[in-house]
Design a protein around this motif. Structure first.
Motif, mmCIF file in Angstrom:
data_model
loop_
_atom_site.group_PDB
_atom_site.id
_atom_site.type_symbol
_atom_site.label_atom_id
_atom_site.label_comp_id
_atom_site.label_asym_id
_atom_site.label_seq_id
_atom_site.Cartn_x
_atom_site.Cartn_y
_atom_site.Cartn_z
ATOM 1 N N UNK A 111 46.681 41.228 45.808
ATOM 2 C CA UNK A 111 46.262 41.511 47.187
ATOM 3 C C UNK A 111 44.898 40.876 47.475
ATOM 4 N N UNK A 112 44.852 40.106 48.561
ATOM 5 C CA UNK A 112 43.588 39.513 49.016
ATOM 6 C C UNK A 112 42.882 40.515 49.922
ATOM 7 N N UNK A 113 42.216 41.494 49.318
ATOM 8 C CA UNK A 113 41.501 42.505 50.093
ATOM 9 C C UNK A 113 40.226 41.913 50.682
ATOM 10 N N UNK A 129 48.417 32.579 40.338
ATOM 11 C CA UNK A 129 49.677 33.313 40.358
ATOM 12 C C UNK A 129 50.492 33.004 39.103
ATOM 13 N N UNK A 130 50.537 31.724 38.722
ATOM 14 C CA UNK A 130 51.279 31.337 37.514
ATOM 15 C C UNK A 130 50.691 32.017 36.277
ATOM 16 N N UNK A 131 49.375 32.153 36.246
ATOM 17 C CA UNK A 131 48.734 32.808 35.104
ATOM 18 C C UNK A 131 49.092 34.299 35.056
ATOM 19 N N UNK A 132 49.101 34.944 36.204
ATOM 20 C CA UNK A 132 49.502 36.361 36.245
ATOM 21 C C UNK A 132 50.956 36.510 35.796
ATOM 22 N N UNK A 133 51.820 35.619 36.259
ATOM 23 C CA UNK A 133 53.237 35.698 35.890
ATOM 24 C C UNK A 133 53.437 35.453 34.398
ATOM 25 N N UNK A 134 52.700 34.499 33.839
ATOM 26 C CA UNK A 134 52.796 34.233 32.402
ATOM 27 C C UNK A 134 52.285 35.417 31.597
ATOM 28 N N UNK A 152 54.609 39.083 42.508
ATOM 29 C CA UNK A 152 54.909 38.435 43.786
ATOM 30 C C UNK A 152 53.781 37.494 44.203
ATOM 31 N N UNK A 153 54.031 36.623 45.186
ATOM 32 C CA UNK A 153 52.943 35.822 45.755
ATOM 33 C C UNK A 153 51.873 36.700 46.387
#
Length: 246
Positions: A111-113, A129-134, A152-153
């Motif tokens: 989330x971009x708060x 995002x790719x790093x979080x998914x990995x 999610x994105x």
């Protein structure tokens, strides 16, 4: 000792006696880094509820094959847990994803708060995002999950209203809240959403928007936790009151 777990694209149609081929980076890590050898036993999972145990039949430079000796199919756990995680600074985002995955979260929404120190834009957004998914994939294998979480994105505050509205229970963690998380009725099924704010806190406008969508503002206790650890503590408190941790 627990068997090593490796992720494969699909286990559809696999039965006892089938031979499954593992390729790419997953195989390279197993063969070149872990020194996987023929005759060893491993677990393969597709991350969507199916896992198999088998014996390594062959190895190559970037592949290995496994002859299946048992198949396990697990139903998706309920209630499903979504954590909306405001972007933390530094590597605390990966820490949050890692522990949330290990505790059993089903979906993680970055989330971009308004007060987030970290900013995901352009190429950095895709890489982050790719790093979080990995991180979620590796933590899922380490914690031996049959169902891996979805990352999610990046979400905006406006888009979070849909996430909150679809929930059977949605809570926003806030140090100034008077209602304790421990006093809530936890649904036995459906979807639970936990919103974790950034280091600078959730703004009044963000809080009003989330509450307007149906979220309840709650506190964990007297202590104020870091954004990277508050989510896992809240989820553990909720799961301890469900059949998932019975």
């Amino acid at each position: 000792m627990s068997l090593p777990v490796h992720l494969v694209e699909s286990l559809a149609g696999v039965v006892v006696g089938s031979v499954v081929e593992v390729t790419g980076d997953e195989a390279h890590h197993a063969v070149a880094v872990r020194r996987l050898r023929e005759g060893e036993h491993v677990v393969l999972t597709d991350g969507r509820g199916t896992s198999v145990t088998g014996e390594v039949a062959s190895t190559g430079k970037r592949l290995f094959t496994v002859r299946v000796v048992s198949v396990d199919v697990s139903e998706r756990p309920h209630p499903a847990i979504t954590v909306v995680q405001a972007l933390p600074k530094g590597d605390r985002g990966e820490l949050a994803v890692e522990v949330l995955t290990e505790v059993g979260v089903d979906r993680i929404v970055p989330w971009a708060a308004s007060r987030s120190v970290a900013v995901w834009k352009g190429e950095r957004a895709a890489k982050s995002l790719a790093k979080w998914q990995a991180t979620a994939r590796e933590a899922g294998k380490q914690s031996r999950r049959s169902w891996l979480p979805t990352v999610t994105p990046l979400a905006t505050t406006d888009s979070l209203t849909d996430v909150v509205r679809e929930a059977d229970l949605a809570v926003v963690l806030h140090e100034d809240a008077t209602a304790p998380l421990s006093a809530l009725d936890v649904p036995a099924s459906g979807r639970i959403v936990v919103v974790v704010g950034p280091e600078g806190g959730i703004t009044p406008d963000e809080l009003a928007l989330l509450e307007g969508a149906g979220a309840l503002t709650v506190r964990l206790g007297d202590e104020v936790l870091r954004t990277s650890t508050a989510g896992v503590v809240a989820v553990a408190a909720l799961l301890s009151r469900t059949e998932r941790w019975a």
